[in-house]
Design a protein around this motif. Structure first.
Motif, PDB file in Angstrom:
ATOM      1  N   TRP A 129       0.827  -1.198   0.000  1.00 43.58           N
ATOM      2  CA  TRP A 129       0.000   0.000   0.000  1.00 43.58           C
ATOM      3  C   TRP A 129       0.867   1.256   0.000  1.00 43.58           C
ATOM      4  O   TRP A 129       0.474   2.281  -0.551  1.00 43.58           O
ATOM      5  CB  TRP A 129      -0.909   0.011   1.244  1.00 43.58           C
ATOM      6  N   MET A 130       2.060   1.166   0.568  1.00 35.79           N
ATOM      7  CA  MET A 130       2.943   2.326   0.629  1.00 35.79           C
ATOM      8  C   MET A 130       3.547   2.671  -0.729  1.00 35.79           C
ATOM      9  O   MET A 130       4.146   3.739  -0.883  1.00 35.79           O
ATOM     10  CB  MET A 130       4.038   2.105   1.662  1.00 35.79           C
ATOM     11  N   ASP A 131       3.379   1.797  -1.710  1.00 37.12           N
ATOM     12  CA  ASP A 131       3.812   2.154  -3.067  1.00 37.12           C
ATOM     13  C   ASP A 131       3.054   3.367  -3.581  1.00 37.12           C
ATOM     14  O   ASP A 131       3.552   4.083  -4.453  1.00 37.12           O
ATOM     15  CB  ASP A 131       3.619   0.972  -4.021  1.00 37.12           C
ATOM     16  N   LEU A 132       1.878   3.611  -3.054  1.00 32.97           N
ATOM     17  CA  LEU A 132       1.114   4.788  -3.458  1.00 32.97           C
ATOM     18  C   LEU A 132       1.856   6.082  -3.111  1.00 32.97           C
ATOM     19  O   LEU A 132       1.566   7.140  -3.679  1.00 32.97           O
ATOM     20  CB  LEU A 132      -0.259   4.792  -2.793  1.00 32.97           C
ATOM     21  N   ALA A 133       2.808   5.994  -2.166  1.00 31.38           N
ATOM     22  CA  ALA A 133       3.584   7.167  -1.752  1.00 31.38           C
ATOM     23  C   ALA A 133       4.952   7.237  -2.419  1.00 31.38           C
ATOM     24  O   ALA A 133       5.716   8.169  -2.160  1.00 31.38           O
ATOM     25  CB  ALA A 133       3.761   7.161  -0.229  1.00 31.38           C
ATOM     26  N   GLY A 137      -0.764  11.668  -0.468  1.00 28.52           N
ATOM     27  CA  GLY A 137      -1.428  12.860  -0.987  1.00 28.52           C
ATOM     28  C   GLY A 137      -0.580  13.650  -1.968  1.00 28.52           C
ATOM     29  O   GLY A 137      -1.117  14.248  -2.917  1.00 28.52           O
ATOM     30  N   LYS A 138       0.734  13.668  -1.783  1.00 28.00           N
ATOM     31  CA  LYS A 138       1.628  14.417  -2.675  1.00 28.00           C
ATOM     32  C   LYS A 138       1.642  13.836  -4.078  1.00 28.00           C
ATOM     33  O   LYS A 138       1.985  14.526  -5.047  1.00 28.00           O
ATOM     34  CB  LYS A 138       3.052  14.418  -2.102  1.00 28.00           C
ATOM     35  N   ASN A 139       1.295  12.551  -4.195  1.00 24.29           N
ATOM     36  CA  ASN A 139       1.344  11.882  -5.497  1.00 24.29           C
ATOM     37  C   ASN A 139       0.021  11.891  -6.245  1.00 24.29           C
ATOM     38  O   ASN A 139      -0.037  11.533  -7.419  1.00 24.29           O
ATOM     39  CB  ASN A 139       1.763  10.419  -5.312  1.00 24.29           C
ATOM     40  N   VAL A 140      -1.061  12.283  -5.554  1.00 28.60           N
ATOM     41  CA  VAL A 140      -2.401  12.138  -6.143  1.00 28.60           C
ATOM     42  C   VAL A 140      -2.649  13.175  -7.233  1.00 28.60           C
ATOM     43  O   VAL A 140      -2.539  14.378  -7.001  1.00 28.60           O
ATOM     44  CB  VAL A 140      -3.488  12.242  -5.057  1.00 28.60           C
TER      45      VAL A 140
END
Length: 350
Positions: free
Chosen positions: A152-156, A205-208
């Motif tokens: 899930w942390m890959d989203l960051a 959030g920085k990647n969204v």
């Protein structure tokens, strides 16, 4: 003679019209609240017709997200406009708590559903089992040489900056699941979401690129090359792949989140006997097998069998994922959900 024939013809026509009117009057309509898109097509084209024919009834779908359907049922609580509703499991717990559902009647079909797929002592039952994990744009990943996501942390991960599409946690079960898994990884629980709210904006959030209200835009954003990675279910991934959209599912090492679609009969509806009959049919192996074959649904009834080796292989894979899937504490979630929604909208999506 001509006048006699005219009178006779008129009489026959009147009798036929009366008979047709009587038959029309006997036909009833059931309204079912459920997700639109592929889910609606699956049921209207492949599952409802057999029930309609056998019971001289028309089943009409009221489409919307689980939150939409819950809002409609709540607004019409005193005079229900729907008879049966399909909701994501977490939302269904809220519906049951609000007194919107009546207990499912005992039936052979309900008896075939495992206990872990029945909600609140049989007030509702799962009809489609699954989980929320990660999905990714395989075409983009291949072109950039990126390995498949595993956490899930890959989203960051900074390399996905401006390429993460995240469903709103205040409107979507997918988004809520992803946020709560992030919260758990940060040390939180469903009773304590401070770690998630404190750290989300400066990490994921920085990647969204965009917060979307549901997953409907995902296909478009994959095809335009905007979306690289996003929360999604294996069922939705399979449906997108059948349409030629280059996506793959990835099971996070921390576990996916159990996501079942449950049905309940709406309390005090105008056709309780017929609505209960429809609910029983939808739990049957026959109905769930059709939903599996047509719409990639995953049956809660263990007697529903896959018709091809390919479908069985997909079913076996998902059953493996379910063994390590996380079950959320919905009592804790629903107690604070309005507060979380407000914080999310103010802190995250503002």
């Amino acid at each position: 003679m001509t006048r006699y024939r005219s009178i006779l013809s008129a009489s026959v026509a009147a009798i036929a019209l009366a008979a047709a009117g009587s038959a029309f009057a006997q036909s009833k309509t059931l309204y079912v609240g459920m997700n639109g898109g592929n889910f609606e097509r699956t049921y209207t084209q492949g599952v409802f017709p057999a029930f309609e024919k056998a019971n001289d009834v028309k089943v009409v779908v009221v489409p919307g997200t689980s939150s939409d359907i819950l809002a409609k049922a709540t607004a019409a609580k005193d005079k229900p406009q729907m008879h049966v509703m399909f909701l994501d499991d977490g939302v269904m717990f809220r519906a049951i708590g609000a007194g919107l559902c009546e207990k499912l009647n005992s039936s052979p079909e309900l008896g075939q559903i495992p206990a872990n797929s029945r909600l609140k002592d049989g007030m509702a039952a799962g009809i489609d089992m699954g989980m929320t994990g990660l999905a990714y744009n395989k075409k983009m990943f291949d072109e950039k040489g990126w390995p498949a996501p595993t956490s899930w942390m890959d989203l960051a991960d900074p390399k996905y900056k401006g390429k993460v599409v995240f469903q709103s946690a205040s409107a979507s079960s997918f988004g809520l699941h992803a946020f709560l898994m992030f919260n758990r990884i940060q040390g939180g629980t469903e009773a304590n979401v401070e770690p998630g709210f404190t750290k989300f904006r400066d990490t994921i959030g920085k990647n969204v690129l965009e917060f979307i209200p549901n997953s409907a835009k995902v296909a478009e954003m994959v095809q335009t090359g905007e979306a690289a990675i996003f929360p999604l279910t294996p069922t939705q991934v399979a449906t997108l792949k059948e349409k030629g959209i280059p996506v793959e599912y990835a099971q996070p090492k921390e576990g996916s989140v159990v996501l079942s679609v449950a049905q309940c009969v709406i309390a005090n509806n105008s056709e309780q006997e017929l609505a209960q009959k429809l609910a029983a049919y939808l739990l049957s192996a026959e109905a769930q097998q059709k939903a599996m074959e047509i719409g990639n649904s995953l049956p809660s009834n263990p007697n529903a069998k896959a018709s091809t080796p390919a479908v069985q292989a997909r079913l076996d894979t998902v059953q493996t994922y379910l063994k390590t899937a996380v079950v959320m504490d919905w009592d804790q979630i629903n107690a604070k959900r309005p507060e979380w929604n407000s914080r999310w909208n103010k802190m995250i999506e503002r």
